[in-house]
Design a protein around this motif. Structure first.
Motif, PDB file in Angstrom:
ATOM      1  N   HIS A 159       0.828  -1.206   0.000  1.00 46.04           N
ATOM      2  CA  HIS A 159       0.000   0.000   0.000  1.00 46.04           C
ATOM      3  C   HIS A 159       0.859   1.252   0.000  1.00 46.04           C
ATOM      4  CE1 HIS A 159       0.502  -1.348   4.242  1.00 46.04           C
ATOM      5  NE2 HIS A 159       0.870  -0.090   4.396  1.00 46.04           N
ATOM      6  N   HIS A 165      -3.605  -0.546  -4.312  1.00 44.02           N
ATOM      7  CA  HIS A 165      -4.459  -0.476  -3.122  1.00 44.02           C
ATOM      8  C   HIS A 165      -4.551   0.960  -2.601  1.00 44.02           C
ATOM      9  CE1 HIS A 165      -3.006  -4.840  -2.490  1.00 44.02           C
ATOM     10  NE2 HIS A 165      -4.228  -4.879  -2.993  1.00 44.02           N
ATOM     11  N   MET A 185      -9.284  -0.689   1.478  1.00 39.24           N
ATOM     12  CA  MET A 185      -8.033  -1.431   1.286  1.00 39.24           C
ATOM     13  C   MET A 185      -6.813  -0.516   1.370  1.00 39.24           C
ATOM     14  SD  MET A 185      -8.422  -2.377  -2.747  1.00 39.24           S
ATOM     15  CE  MET A 185      -8.886  -1.151  -3.964  1.00 39.24           C
ATOM     16  N   ARG A 186      -6.932   0.541   2.126  1.00 39.46           N
ATOM     17  CA  ARG A 186      -5.868   1.543   2.253  1.00 39.46           C
ATOM     18  C   ARG A 186      -4.549   0.937   2.734  1.00 39.46           C
ATOM     19  NH1 ARG A 186      -6.200   6.905   2.412  1.00 39.46           N
ATOM     20  NH2 ARG A 186      -8.481   6.794   2.531  1.00 39.46           N
ATOM     21  N   TYR A 187      -4.605  -0.124   3.537  1.00 42.04           N
ATOM     22  CA  TYR A 187      -3.390  -0.738   4.088  1.00 42.04           C
ATOM     23  C   TYR A 187      -3.291  -2.221   3.715  1.00 42.04           C
ATOM     24  CZ  TYR A 187      -3.003   3.526   6.854  1.00 42.04           C
ATOM     25  OH  TYR A 187      -2.884   4.838   7.248  1.00 42.04           O
ATOM     26  N   SER A 188      -3.681  -2.550   2.492  1.00 42.13           N
ATOM     27  CA  SER A 188      -3.748  -3.945   2.055  1.00 42.13           C
ATOM     28  C   SER A 188      -2.406  -4.489   1.575  1.00 42.13           C
ATOM     29  CB  SER A 188      -4.760  -4.092   0.913  1.00 42.13           C
ATOM     30  OG  SER A 188      -6.040  -3.700   1.320  1.00 42.13           O
ATOM     31  N   GLU A 308      -5.874  -7.674   4.628  1.00 40.54           N
ATOM     32  CA  GLU A 308      -5.902  -6.316   5.157  1.00 40.54           C
ATOM     33  C   GLU A 308      -6.562  -6.297   6.524  1.00 40.54           C
ATOM     34  OE1 GLU A 308      -9.782  -4.145   3.449  1.00 40.54           O
ATOM     35  OE2 GLU A 308      -8.524  -4.997   1.882  1.00 40.54           O
ATOM     36  N   GLN A 310      -9.081  -3.808   8.740  1.00 40.62           N
ATOM     37  CA  GLN A 310     -10.010  -2.712   8.527  1.00 40.62           C
ATOM     38  C   GLN A 310     -10.890  -2.548   9.760  1.00 40.62           C
ATOM     39  OE1 GLN A 310     -11.674  -4.339   4.837  1.00 40.62           O
ATOM     40  NE2 GLN A 310     -13.540  -4.898   5.934  1.00 40.62           N
ATOM     41  N   THR A 315     -17.005  -3.188   2.868  1.00 42.65           N
ATOM     42  CA  THR A 315     -16.210  -2.183   2.173  1.00 42.65           C
ATOM     43  C   THR A 315     -16.575  -0.764   2.578  1.00 42.65           C
ATOM     44  OG1 THR A 315     -17.767  -2.147   0.318  1.00 42.65           O
ATOM     45  CG2 THR A 315     -15.910  -3.673   0.161  1.00 42.65           C
ATOM     46  N   GLU A 318     -12.952   1.489   6.967  1.00 46.62           N
ATOM     47  CA  GLU A 318     -11.692   2.127   6.597  1.00 46.62           C
ATOM     48  C   GLU A 318     -10.554   1.160   6.897  1.00 46.62           C
ATOM     49  OE1 GLU A 318      -9.518   4.127   5.516  1.00 46.62           O
ATOM     50  OE2 GLU A 318     -10.782   5.620   4.536  1.00 46.62           O
ATOM     51  N   GLY A 319      -9.502   1.256   6.091  1.00 45.33           N
ATOM     52  CA  GLY A 319      -8.339   0.413   6.311  1.00 45.33           C
ATOM     53  C   GLY A 319      -7.570   0.814   7.546  1.00 45.33           C
TER      54      GLY A 319
END
Length: 353
Positions: A159, A165, A185-188, A308, A310, A315, A318-319
């Protein structure tokens, strides 16, 4: 006293112009609205750097398109390095800017980041300014995570600023219409098992069985309770985006397991193999328990595990940053042991647990 009246009139006119200028300035400021997502913005730390991952949502109420002035005021050559890849806001429109200042030295006391954005009409006649201050804070993963796969694997895509991502623009109308509201998926990570040479597959890569990771066991990265599960989708790499409208946004993962790891942290294990789930919703699992197998279901180009953390099950979450314990970084013939840390795109890693 005509001279006095003239001076008073001039003073009154001057004051009027100042008031009008202030009112105009307020209107120009009000024309642009900036919000920060997510809130709070987190600082993620590696051994040498710290990373700040958030978005600036810029909304314009003007009746004309606006441009970022840096992209217009050139020097006769290329006007700027395009770290910001959106240079124009549509009339009465919204754009998302990925934070371009995403990496800092580990030792910097990162307290606040102030953004001053300057826009103009396309003809340059009208100018608009807006600013926002972001106060990011460090994040520590609460669940003691291990890598969800055994054996050597490559972080095919993490990420970082350039990863797909990270570059998920959920303000695009098409994605909004499908129901996406955040960067879940901000930190996937996309984990792909590799052989001793670092290869991901052998033979025809279009066949799932030629990938070393296809069917590889997926294990719970920490203790938790299974919160959601789907495993009836084929692993045929034939994802139909139109199916999202009928089945919901989680369809992008095809088959998946979501585990509530507690303290507001949910682990999502995506693209699993059809009928491979070994758990049920509501079942309590221990760290290291096998929960499913790697597949290529949903929006998957090849067999891999999408993992990930979250804030919830779906969905609309938030990640969250995730830090892993007890693994090694494989750097050629060198193996670097890591007691706890993040992993990054391109690294080959291996769990020691």
């Amino acid at each position: 006293h005509p001279v006095r009246r003239s001076r008073n009139s001039a003073l009154q006119l001057s004051r009027t112009r100042v008031v009008e200028a202030l009112m105009l300035a307020r209107l120009l400021l009000a024309a642009i609205r900036i919000t920060v997502e997510p809130r709070p913005a987190y600082i993620e730390q590696s051994a040498t750097s710290q990373f700040v991952n958030f978005d600036l949502i810029v909304e314009s109420s003007t009746d004309e398109p606006l441009v970022l002035r840096k992209f217009v005021d050139g020097n006769g050559s290329r006007p700027s390095i395009r770290t910001v890849d959106v240079a124009e806001i549509p009339a009465k429109g919204t754009v998302l800017l990925f934070n371009p200042f995403h990496q800092f030295d580990r030792d910097l006391d990162l307290h606040a980041m102030k953004f001053d954005l300057k826009f103009s009409s396309k003809d340059g006649e009208r100018r608009f300014d807006a600013n926002v201050t972001v106060e990011p804070r460090p994040h520590v993963t609460k669940a003691p995570l291990i890598l969800p796969l055994k054996g050597a694997m490559i972080v095919y895509d993490g990420h970082d600023f350039y990863a797909h991502h990270r570059r998920w623009d959920y303000t695009i109308p098409m994605l909004r219409q499908l129901g996406f509201k955040t960067n879940f998926m901000r930190y996937s990570y996309d984990f792909v098992p590799v052989n001793a040479d670092g290869a991901m597959s052998a033979g025809d890569a279009q066949k799932n069985e030629n990938w070393f990771g296809f069917g590889r066991e997926i294990r719970a990265a920490a203790d938790g309770v299974v919160a959601a599960l789907v495993d009836d989708q084929p692993a045929d790499r034939r994802f139909d985006p139109s199916s999202i409208a009928e089945h919901g946004t989680m369809r992008v993962f095809g088959n998946y397991v979501v585990i509530d790891h507690g303290n507001g942290e949910f682990g999502l294990y995506g693209h699993i193999r059809q009928s491979s789930a070994r758990v049920k919703v509501g079942q309590r699992v221990k760290c290291g328990d096998v929960v499913a197998a790697i597949g290529a279901s949903g929006s998957s180009m090849f067999p891999h595990l999408h993992f990930e953390l979250q804030t919830g099950v779906g969905t609309d979450s938030e990640g969250l940053p995730s830090s892993f314990r007890d693994f090694v970084r494989v750097q050629g013939a060198k193996r670097v042991s890591v007691r706890s840390g993040i992993v990054e795109s391109g690294e080959i890693i291996e769990s020691t647990r």
